[in-house]
Design an enzyme around this catalytic site. Structure first.
Site, PDB file in Angstrom:
ATOM      1  N   SER A  43     -31.239  -0.052  10.646  1.00 22.64           N
ATOM      2  CA  SER A  43     -31.958   1.173  10.259  1.00 22.64           C
ATOM      3  C   SER A  43     -31.016   2.349  10.083  1.00 22.64           C
ATOM      4  CB  SER A  43     -32.987   1.515  11.335  1.00 22.64           C
ATOM      5  OG  SER A  43     -33.484   2.813  11.115  1.00 22.64           O
ATOM      6  N   GLU A  79     -31.751   5.164  10.889  1.00 23.54           N
ATOM      7  CA  GLU A  79     -31.921   6.037  12.054  1.00 23.54           C
ATOM      8  C   GLU A  79     -30.672   6.027  12.928  1.00 23.54           C
ATOM      9  OE1 GLU A  79     -34.600   8.010  13.172  1.00 23.54           O
ATOM     10  OE2 GLU A  79     -35.550   7.711  11.228  1.00 23.54           O
ATOM     11  N   TYR A  92     -35.464   3.990  19.552  1.00 24.44           N
ATOM     12  CA  TYR A  92     -35.477   3.042  18.427  1.00 24.44           C
ATOM     13  C   TYR A  92     -34.088   2.935  17.805  1.00 24.44           C
ATOM     14  CZ  TYR A  92     -36.440   1.405  13.624  1.00 24.44           C
ATOM     15  OH  TYR A  92     -36.426   0.732  12.420  1.00 24.44           O
TER      16      TYR A  92
HETATM   17  P1  NDP Z   1     -43.650  -3.402  10.501  1.00 25.80           P
HETATM   18  O1  NDP Z   1     -43.946  -2.552  11.671  1.00 25.80           O
HETATM   19  O2  NDP Z   1     -44.576  -3.373   9.342  1.00 25.80           O
HETATM   20  O3  NDP Z   1     -43.508  -4.931  10.974  1.00 25.80           O
HETATM   21  C1  NDP Z   1     -42.745  -5.232  12.107  1.00 25.80           C
HETATM   22  C2  NDP Z   1     -43.083  -6.623  12.590  1.00 25.80           C
HETATM   23  O4  NDP Z   1     -42.535  -6.763  13.901  1.00 25.80           O
HETATM   24  C3  NDP Z   1     -44.553  -6.900  12.677  1.00 25.80           C
HETATM   25  O5  NDP Z   1     -44.841  -7.912  11.754  1.00 25.80           O
HETATM   26  C4  NDP Z   1     -44.838  -7.353  14.107  1.00 25.80           C
HETATM   27  O6  NDP Z   1     -45.278  -8.695  14.086  1.00 25.80           O
HETATM   28  C5  NDP Z   1     -43.481  -7.334  14.784  1.00 25.80           C
HETATM   29  N1  NDP Z   1     -43.510  -6.501  15.991  1.00 25.80           N
HETATM   30  C6  NDP Z   1     -44.058  -5.276  16.134  1.00 25.80           C
HETATM   31  N2  NDP Z   1     -43.858  -4.828  17.394  1.00 25.80           N
HETATM   32  C7  NDP Z   1     -43.175  -5.805  18.029  1.00 25.80           C
HETATM   33  C8  NDP Z   1     -42.696  -5.945  19.361  1.00 25.80           C
HETATM   34  N3  NDP Z   1     -42.878  -4.998  20.266  1.00 25.80           N
HETATM   35  N4  NDP Z   1     -42.051  -7.079  19.672  1.00 25.80           N
HETATM   36  C9  NDP Z   1     -41.849  -8.054  18.757  1.00 25.80           C
HETATM   37  N5  NDP Z   1     -42.304  -7.993  17.493  1.00 25.80           N
HETATM   38  C10 NDP Z   1     -42.939  -6.864  17.141  1.00 25.80           C
HETATM   39  O7  NDP Z   1     -42.151  -3.051  10.024  1.00 25.80           O
HETATM   40  P2  NDP Z   1     -41.542  -3.052   8.538  1.00 25.80           P
HETATM   41  O8  NDP Z   1     -41.994  -4.269   7.839  1.00 25.80           O
HETATM   42  O9  NDP Z   1     -41.764  -1.730   7.940  1.00 25.80           O
HETATM   43  O10 NDP Z   1     -39.994  -3.155   8.861  1.00 25.80           O
HETATM   44  C11 NDP Z   1     -39.359  -4.423   9.066  1.00 25.80           C
HETATM   45  C12 NDP Z   1     -38.121  -4.207   9.899  1.00 25.80           C
HETATM   46  O11 NDP Z   1     -37.257  -3.294   9.235  1.00 25.80           O
HETATM   47  C13 NDP Z   1     -38.381  -3.617  11.273  1.00 25.80           C
HETATM   48  O12 NDP Z   1     -37.462  -4.187  12.166  1.00 25.80           O
HETATM   49  C14 NDP Z   1     -38.094  -2.146  11.091  1.00 25.80           C
HETATM   50  O13 NDP Z   1     -37.692  -1.551  12.294  1.00 25.80           O
HETATM   51  C15 NDP Z   1     -36.964  -2.204  10.083  1.00 25.80           C
HETATM   52  N6  NDP Z   1     -36.843  -1.022   9.231  1.00 25.80           N
HETATM   53  C16 NDP Z   1     -37.898  -0.582   8.496  1.00 25.80           C
HETATM   54  C17 NDP Z   1     -37.784   0.525   7.679  1.00 25.80           C
HETATM   55  C18 NDP Z   1     -38.916   1.017   6.838  1.00 25.80           C
HETATM   56  O14 NDP Z   1     -38.813   2.098   6.254  1.00 25.80           O
HETATM   57  N7  NDP Z   1     -40.002   0.247   6.707  1.00 25.80           N
HETATM   58  C19 NDP Z   1     -36.498   1.267   7.598  1.00 25.80           C
HETATM   59  C20 NDP Z   1     -35.441   0.683   8.357  1.00 25.80           C
HETATM   60  C21 NDP Z   1     -35.617  -0.405   9.154  1.00 25.80           C
HETATM   61  P3  NDP Z   1     -46.489  -9.251  14.995  1.00 25.80           P
HETATM   62  O15 NDP Z   1     -47.281  -8.082  15.497  1.00 25.80           O
HETATM   63  O16 NDP Z   1     -47.260 -10.082  13.998  1.00 25.80           O
HETATM   64  O17 NDP Z   1     -45.835 -10.043  16.057  1.00 25.80           O
END
Ligand code: NDP
Length: 325
Positions: free
Chosen positions: A124, A126, A147
């Site tokens: 990220s 961030e 984060y």
């Molecule tokens: P989402 O929040 O839409 O999806 C994240 C996924 O992680 C979910 O499908 C969920 O799956 C799982 N998840 C959520 N919380 C937890 C937890 N506490 N422990 C384990 N699994 C968890 O994120 P995005 O699709 O937007 O982003 C994908 C990745 O890219 C993430 O790692 C995010 O941090 C990173 N990212 C995103 C950016 C953006 O702008 N979108 C920018 C930079 C990085 P389930 O609940 O089905 O288990």
């Protein structure tokens, strides 16, 4: 080719699944509890019968190893983890464990299995903190949230396993990327959904945190293409992914409300209680390495993102089939 997408229920997971299915991959996707997750995003993209779903807890080494052995994928995309900066201040340990321990478990399992799998880790922007200049792969990390600290740890874990054990492991350092698949917890979707409801007389106003922050916003389907390209290179490396343009949140609000014929100043107020303990003033990518090495660049600009997000919300409100391209 077989791909395993961990976090397939999220925004990026769903768009990446679509990209890989279209490329002819056999796609496996995981959620912490695949029996009870709704997979609404996969349904919206018409993918529910085109991927195989499994349960996987990133923080549980046995779960990671067992899934990896069962699926036997050629490419693994680790997108799972607590993904909200705001929530990370409320749940710092959950954030750290899901991101850093999760990444460690995947790296160890890949090393243990010994198959030359290609691994993508969701980094990220961030991690850069409050940089005044556009950030590239050489910009130092100065994380300013739990984060960002967790993502910085995961970045170095990946770099260390690549160097120490020769793993094909990459981190994509992605700037914000948006789509209608973002939940309303995230500010862009919150603004657009609120503007749509206010225009329809279903909501009074909208309170937001700091309107002066600047972000480099891109379009999520572009960004999953970058993830895939990273795993097609002769050697593993890390890449900054973003548009190279930064805009104020205030301008995003003004443009989104204008799409619904509204003057945002009449409906939106900045609420100090919604501000984060530490927030980033400015974020902007320097994505030249991605262009040079991956041939990747963003295809949708700021105006295009707002047009797509507002168009989706308008279609949805009118009961028309919304477009997710
Ligand atoms: P989402 O929040 O839409 O999806 C994240 C996924 O992680 C979910 O499908 C969920 O799956 C799982 N998840 C959520 N919380 C937890 C937890 N506490 N422990 C384990 N699994 C968890 O994120 P995005 O699709 O937007 O982003 C994908 C990745 O890219 C993430 O790692 C995010 O941090 C990173 N990212 C995103 C950016 C953006 O702008 N979108 C920018 C930079 C990085 P389930 O609940 O089905 O288990």
């Amino acid at each position: 080719m077989k791909a395993l997408i961990c976090g397939i229920s999220g925004q990026d997971g769903a768009y990446l699944a679509r990209l890989l299915v279209d490329k002819g991959y056999q796609v496996y996707g995981t959620s912490r509890d695949a029996q009870s997750a709704s997979f609404a995003s996969l349904r919206l993209l018409g993918l529910e019968n085109k991927v195989t779903l499994k349960s996987l807890a990133p923080t549980d080494f046995r779960s990671v190893l067992q899934t990896m052995v069962t699926v036997d994928a050629d490419e693994i995309y680790l997108l799972a983890g607590q993904s909200s900066v705001g929530l990370s201040f409320e749940q710092p340990m959950e954030t750290l464990e899901s991101i850093s321990v999760g990444t460690q478990n995947f790296l160890e399992a890949i090393r243990f299995v010994g198959k030359p799998v290609r691994f993508y880790s969701a980094g990220s922007s961030e991690c850069f903190g409050d940089a005044d200049e556009p950030c590239n792969e050489l910009t130092p990390f100065r994380p300013r949230s739990p984060y960002a600290v967790a993502k910085a740890a995961a970045f170095w874990q990946v770099a260390n396993y690549r160097e120490a054990y020769g793993l094909y492991a990459c981190t994509g350092i992605l700037f914000n990327h948006e789509s209608p698949l973002r939940p309303e917890r995230f500010v862009t979707r919150k603004i657009v959904a609120a503007a749509c409801r206010i225009a329809a007389g279903q909501q009074q106003g909208l309170r937001l945190g700091n309107l002066d922050i600047h972000r480099d916003w891109g379009w999520a389907p572009d960004y999953v293409e970058a993830m895939w390209r990273m795993l097609q290179q002769p050697t593993a490396d890390d890449f900054v992914i973003g548009t190279g343009r930064s805009h104020a949140l205030r301008d995003f609000v003004a443009a989104a409300f204008a799409e619904f014929g509204l003057d945002w100043t009449q409906h939106v107020e900045s609420d100090p209680t919604l501000m984060r303990p530490t927030d980033l003033r400015y974020g902007c990518a320097d994505p030249r390495k991605a262009l040079d090495r991956l041939g990747w660049q963003a295809t949708v600009d700021f105006a295009g993102i707002i047009a797509r997000l507002t168009g989706y919300e308008r279609d949805r409100a009118a009961g028309h089939p919304p477009s997710l391209t």
